[in-house]
Design an enzyme around this catalytic site. Structure first.
Site, short mmCIF file in Angstrom:
data_model
loop_
_atom_site.label_atom_id
_atom_site.label_comp_id
_atom_site.label_asym_id
_atom_site.label_seq_id
_atom_site.Cartn_x
_atom_site.Cartn_y
_atom_site.Cartn_z
N MET A 1 9.23 33.63 48.31
CA MET A 1 10.54 34.27 48.46
C MET A 1 10.40 35.53 49.32
SD MET A 1 12.67 33.52 45.05
CE MET A 1 12.07 34.88 44.07
N TYR B 1 8.75 39.15 51.04
CA TYR B 1 8.23 40.45 50.63
C TYR B 1 6.76 40.26 50.21
CZ TYR B 1 9.20 45.34 50.08
OH TYR B 1 9.24 46.69 50.29
N HIS C 1 0.27 36.64 47.92
CA HIS C 1 0.72 35.59 48.85
C HIS C 1 -0.33 35.37 49.95
CE1 HIS C 1 4.68 37.35 47.47
NE2 HIS C 1 4.87 36.07 47.19
N ARG D 1 8.15 42.45 42.75
CA ARG D 1 9.02 43.25 41.87
C ARG D 1 8.37 44.58 41.47
NH1 ARG D 1 10.92 37.86 39.93
NH2 ARG D 1 13.15 37.81 40.39
O1 PAF Z 1 7.24 31.71 43.17
C1 PAF Z 1 8.18 31.87 43.98
O2 PAF Z 1 8.15 32.77 44.82
C2 PAF Z 1 9.40 30.96 43.89
O3 PAF Z 1 9.70 30.63 42.58
C3 PAF Z 1 9.26 29.70 44.76
C4 PAF Z 1 8.14 28.81 44.27
C5 PAF Z 1 9.02 30.10 46.20
C6 PAF Z 1 10.56 28.89 44.70
O4 PAF Z 1 11.65 29.61 45.16
#
Ligand code: PAF
Length: 282
Positions: A30, A32, A37, A187
């Site tokens: 999502m 940010y 990530h 967050r």
């Molecule tokens: O983990 C996340 O960031 C979200 O839940 C995902 C897997 C991208 C689905 O919107």
């Protein structure tokens, strides 16, 4: 690295790669993006010929009182991180591209989602399963990478892929932490200075609970009570849940044995609801 916003562009690019026999790794996000990530993207790059990242704040997985509007966004910084990590394509659709007028098909699940975060976020996993299914159908990856921080999400996606015969390998990747132990999360940026200090109690409770089990404790209530007491020493912390469950079914256990997941959700100062967990094979 390309950034595209339409499903047709992703399909054309992936089709071309598949024609060349390339294996596609996929990291749904999502945005940010942080080091958590980044570790998923680097792993997707290392284990596949090409890596695709989606950046989409999925409205369907937010409840009416949740933080959809305030969820942090920074496409420019995200693109830099993806490029440096070696991704070849970012898919960054608008909500209208993903949910056309008249949209009314959902992927839902019972059992696994009636626990932990599913109890305090009733629409969340239906939104996650629906968007991840759509993204899988759009990107058609060979492998998809998810963080173990969202342990219930990972279990739900693995189950969905099995149940719906999706030919995609789901890879779970370890939690990445700040220097003081706090699990990385988009967050965390919601936290004021004082809340950020107190948020460290989540990882302290996680490390303590894990050590109790490693030292031989087998009663889940004893471990949970000790963790709750520790978290409650922080005045800004409000516990949503502290649970010990079977890692695959998300059902509560009476005795700590087999594959267990200890998961916690704590609201800090009314500013952010943070989650953390550990899993053990006992
Ligand atoms: O983990 C996340 O960031 C979200 O839940 C995902 C897997 C991208 C689905 O919107």
């Amino acid at each position: 690295m390309k950034i595209v916003s339409t499903i047709a562009e992703v399909r054309a690019q992936v089709k071309a790669w598949k024609k060349e026999g390339k294996r596609v790794g996929f990291v749904p996000t999502m945005g940010y993006l942080h080091e958590g990530h980044e570790s998923l993207i680097k792993r997707a790059v290392a284990e596949n010929d090409v890596a695709v990242v989606s950046i989409f704040v999925n409205p369907m997985q937010f409840g009416p009182t949740e933080d959809l509007e305030s969820y942090p966004r920074d496409l420019e910084a995200d693109a830099k991180l993806c490029e440096a990590a070696g991704a070849k394509l970012i898919f960054h659709p608008e909500p209208e591209e993903m949910y056309k007028d008249g949209f009314c098909s959902f992927v839902d699940m019972s059992g696994l989602t009636n626990a932990l975060c599913g109890l305090s976020r009733p629409v969340h996993f239906r939104g996650v399963c629906t968007v991840v299914s759509k993204l899988f159908n759009i990107v058609m990856p060979d492998r998809a990478y998810f963080g173990e921080k969202d342990a219930q999400q990972l279990a739900v996606i693995k189950r969905m892929v099995t149940d719906l015969n999706m030919d995609i390998e789901i890879v779970g990747c370890p939690i990445i932490r700040e220097a003081d132990g706090l699990a990385k999360s988009s967050r965390n940026t919601y936290l004021s200075e004082e809340s950020r200090k107190q948020a460290v109690i989540l990882s302290k409770a996680i490390f303590m609970g894990k050590k109790m089990i490693e030292d031989g404790e087998r009663n889940p209530e004893t471990v949970k009570k000790a963790m709750c007491e520790l978290i409650s020493t922080m005045p800004l912390a409000t516990i949503d849940y502290v649970e010990i469950v079977d890692r695959n079914t998300m059902k509560n256990v009476d005795l700590i044995q087999g594959e267990i997941l200890c998961a916690i959700a704590v609201n800090i100062g009314g500013e952010a609801r943070l989650i953390d967990n550990f899993h053990l094979s006992v």
